[in-house]
Design an enzyme around this catalytic site. Structure first.
Site, PDB file in Angstrom:
ATOM      1  N   CYS A  64      22.047   3.671  12.284  1.00 50.76           N
ATOM      2  CA  CYS A  64      23.490   3.593  12.399  1.00 50.76           C
ATOM      3  C   CYS A  64      24.075   4.935  12.787  1.00 50.76           C
ATOM      4  CB  CYS A  64      24.092   3.138  11.076  1.00 50.76           C
ATOM      5  SG  CYS A  64      23.350   1.625  10.472  1.00 50.76           S
ATOM      6  N   GLY A  65      25.349   4.952  13.065  1.00 50.66           N
ATOM      7  CA  GLY A  65      26.027   6.191  13.385  1.00 50.66           C
ATOM      8  C   GLY A  65      26.935   6.032  14.564  1.00 50.66           C
TER       9      GLY A  65
END
Length: 256
Positions: free
Chosen positions: A104-105
């Site tokens: 994620c990010g």
């Protein structure tokens, strides 16, 4: 495909080799300036370069990407993008150093202000035929050629409004798979052609970044096999993107 996307590996005590998905650092430079390092499967990398540039707003259309040169290095793969002078100047004004991951990010955005400034265009969802989402998800495993051999890869597929799969791309990272699909669609489109109606089906959960990338590419509907996040829902609502999740086992839930 340049470097092999799969690798033979024999687990300790196993009687035979197994195939595993390859994951390597892929550095993207624009006109000689480093912009991003992502972890990706080394397949369809020209599509990845074009799709990533479009999804990140480095370019606005494929004509602004003049060339992509792929170089295999000891430590990974470099994709050297050459863009028009106008787009190079725009990148200098908002240059970001990205540290990519398959998880994620927000691709290394440096501040909350950067996040708030992301403004994709509003999109228009397509008119779907009855059963289109289920039909697309049922066909998706057949399009996952690499995943069928080793497991562990995500897929993103462009689907017609009736659910027929038109195009698919795979990667260990769901975001990368979507970038590759965006690039493949852009590369295949005839110049000045109208936007083909359809939607994207994905083998993953629905994250904010997938919603944002889809919107940046003008895609109005995203359907995912697993759960959405709250930010994905909020972003889809703000942009007018239709978001479906848990599209599996004769069910589908619309979240935006």
């Amino acid at each position: 495909m340049h470097a092999s996307a799969l690798l033979k590996f024999r687990p300790p005590g196993a009687p035979a080799d197994e195939e595993v998905a390859v994951e390597v650092p892929v550095a993207l430079t624009v006109n000689g300036v480093s912009q991003a390092v992502m972890l990706a499967t080394p397949a369809d990398l020209e599509d990845f370069a074009l799709g990533f540039a479009l999804a990140e707003g480095w370019i606005r259309h494929r004509g602004e990407l003049l060339d992509v040169e792929l170089t295999e290095r000891t430590e990974g793969i470099e994709l050297a993008l050459r863009v028009t002078a106008a787009r190079e100047q725009g990148l200098k004004l908002r240059r970001r150093q990205l540290a990519g991951r398959t998880g994620c990010g927000l691709c290394g955005l440096e501040s909350l202000a950067d996040f708030a400034s992301l403004q994709p265009p509003a999109v228009q969802p397509p008119e779907l035929a009855p059963g289109a989402l289920a039909r697309a998800m049922a066909a998706l495993p057949r399009a996952q050629v690499l995943n069928a051999r080793c497991g562990g890869l995500h897929a993103a597929a462009w689907c017609a409004p009736d659910g027929t799969l038109r195009l698919a791309r795979e990667d260990v990272g769901r975001h990368n798979a979507l970038d590759k699909l965006i690039g493949a669609r852009a590369a295949a489109a005839a110049p000045h052609a109208g936007e083909e109606p359809g939607f994207v089906a994905m083998s993953s959960r629905a994250s904010h970044e997938l919603v944002h990338k889809a919107a940046m590419a003008g895609i109005g509907l995203l359907a995912c096999v697993s759960a959405p996040s709250s930010l994905a829902i909020q972003t889809a609502e703000r942009l007018g993107l239709q978001l479906w999740a848990f599209v599996r086992e004769a069910r589908a839930t619309r979240y935006a």
